[in-house]
Scaffold this active site. Structure first.
Site, PDB file in Angstrom:
ATOM      1  CB  SER A 158      45.214  26.985  42.857  1.00 41.04           C
ATOM      2  OG  SER A 158      44.668  28.293  42.709  1.00 41.04           O
ATOM      3  CE  LYS A 168      46.277  30.687  44.839  1.00 38.66           C
ATOM      4  NZ  LYS A 168      45.050  30.660  44.012  1.00 38.66           N
ATOM      5  CB  SER A 225      41.424  28.689  42.955  1.00 36.56           C
ATOM      6  OG  SER A 225      41.823  27.920  41.853  1.00 36.56           O
TER       7      SER A 225
END
Length: 438
Positions: free
Chosen positions: A147, A77, A171
């Site tokens: 996210s 990420k 997330s």
């Protein structure tokens, strides 16, 4: 079978016995990325030449000097520092930003022999609900969640076998559900968050995506996550006791999630388990409110530097947090801190009475469009309580999109939760009704 379709356990076994080189594995994954990335758009940074160069370097390491996951490709990420790749947090403020050091989690992965494939998309600072460019691999008209959007989508689309993400609200678990993969949020702070761009220090937790529990266990091993009690190597559903917690936000559940939770309980019963509803006391009803108070007030400190540096490049959502447009008081913040802290040992004691607690992962299947990454309403309570959570795929919604169910355990019962999830996952995947078509 094309190497990109192998689980980590399968691929590493082939690498160890010499039937697959790391370069061959990397090339297969890169071929999948080239085929699919124009549709899924999971990556913010991926340089094929660099990946191949690293794969060749790893292939040259003598077998006796290799780490426990030598050759494991990982999607990271873009909220986590990587010294040889940009780290841009999904924000134009940090466009092209290149840190000179790795995050603690990346150091652990590299030292174990992992191959960092590239950086995956995230919402702005992993905060706003507005989605990045990434699409759901099972239906490009729908969100992959957020996210940790790109990491989950890359794993769900076979572009990477393992993805690393982070969770402040939902997330990791929510995109795990939307993409039809296993997603593991360990106990809070079980993994060092040094080098992760914070949203909320009291909530943020690093987690992982994979396509089976065996692979999650391999990654968990690297971070020395251990339970105090000896963990059984195998778990049998028959005779086990499970709880079902709908929580105060149950009225927000859509028909897909209602059916998934009901089906999950029925399947466990049909395999000989005892399943009962967990009636949480009314003091837990304030968890959604308290979680929101913490995210609002902690963001004021976290993003003040960016606000001072380039306010015009921040979303209105974040500037509103920093300016405290909702007038959240410090007294409310202290009440939330203390109220949640008091409930953590209470949920631990409740959860100890079960092999695991079943609870929704999502409101329903992934919503249409990329304007929103979906609601974390069913995840935020468990994040704030610091409990380990795993999303298990297997169910589906009205549009044949995946819907997962979460399993929750007491804090620092991560390893037992993984063992339980392996047995439960085998049932849900085989009999839950959703079939992967990619």
């Amino acid at each position: 079978m094309d190497p990109y379709r192998l689980t980590v356990t399968q691929a590493l076994s082939n690498i160890k016995n010499g039937s697959l080189t790391i370069e061959q594995y990397a090339r297969s994954l890169l071929s999948r990325v080239q085929e699919r990335d124009s549709t899924v758009q999971a990556w913010t940074h991926l340089e094929p030449d660099h990946v191949i160069e690293e794969a060749r370097r790893l292939d040259r390491v003598p077998f006796g000097e290799r780490g426990p996951v030598h050759g494991l490709p990982v999607a990271v990420k873009d909220l986590i520092y990587t010294k040889d790749m940009p780290t841009q947090y999904g924000s134009p403020i940090y466009d092209g930003h290149a840190p000179e050091l790795d995050a603690a989690s990346i150091i652990v992965l590299r030292q174990a022999g992992a191959l960092i494939l590239g950086k995956t998309t995230t919402t702005e600072f992993a905060s706003t609900q507005g989605g990045p460019k990434t699409c759901n691999p099972h239906d490009p008209t729908r969100t992959p969640g957020g996210s940790s959007s790109g990491s989950a989508a890359a794993v769900g689309d076979f572009q990477a076998p393992v993805g690393i993400g982070s969770q402040t609200g939902g997330s990791v678990i929510r995109p795990g559900s939307f993409n039809g993969v296993y997603a593991f949020k360990p106990t809070w702070n079980a993994i060092s968050r040094e080098g992760l761009k914070f949203y909320s220090p009291i909530l943020d937790t690093i987690g992982f995506f994979a396509r089976c529990v065996d692979d999650l266990e391999l990654v968990t091993d690297l971070f020395d996550i251990e339970d105090d009690e000896a963990v059984i190597s195998e778990f049998t559903v028959r005779g086990a006791k499970f709880g079902v917690a709908k929580t105060v936000v149950w009225p927000k559940a859509g028909p897909g999630t209602k059916m998934a939770l009901e089906s999950a309980a029925q399947l466990l019963r049909s395999h000989g388990a005892e399943v009962e509803e967990v009636e949480l006391s009314s003091e837990f009803d304030r968890m959604p409110e308290w979680h929101n108070v913490l995210t609002e007030n902690e963001a004021r400190a976290t993003f003040l530097p960016e606000y001072r540096l380039a306010k015009e490049k921040l979303s209105p959502f974040l500037t509103g947090r920093i300016e405290n447009v909702n007038k959240v008081s410090r007294a409310a913040q202290l009440e939330a801190y203390d109220g949640i802290a008091a409930l953590r040992p209470k949920i631990d004691e409740i959860a100890k009475g079960y092999a695991a607690i079943l609870t929704p992962s999502v409101v329903d299947e992934a919503p249409l469009g990329l304007q929103s990454t979906g609601s974390p309403v069913f995840n935020s309570m468990w994040t704030a309580l610091h409990t380990p959570v795993i999303n298990i795929p297997g169910f589906k919604g009205a549009n044949d999109m995946p819907i997962g169910i979460s399993l929750v355990a007491p804090r620092y019962h991560d390893r037992r939760l993984l063992v339980v999830s392996k047995a439960v996952g085998a049932i849900f995947e085989a009999e839950g009704g959703w079939e992967r078509k990619l």
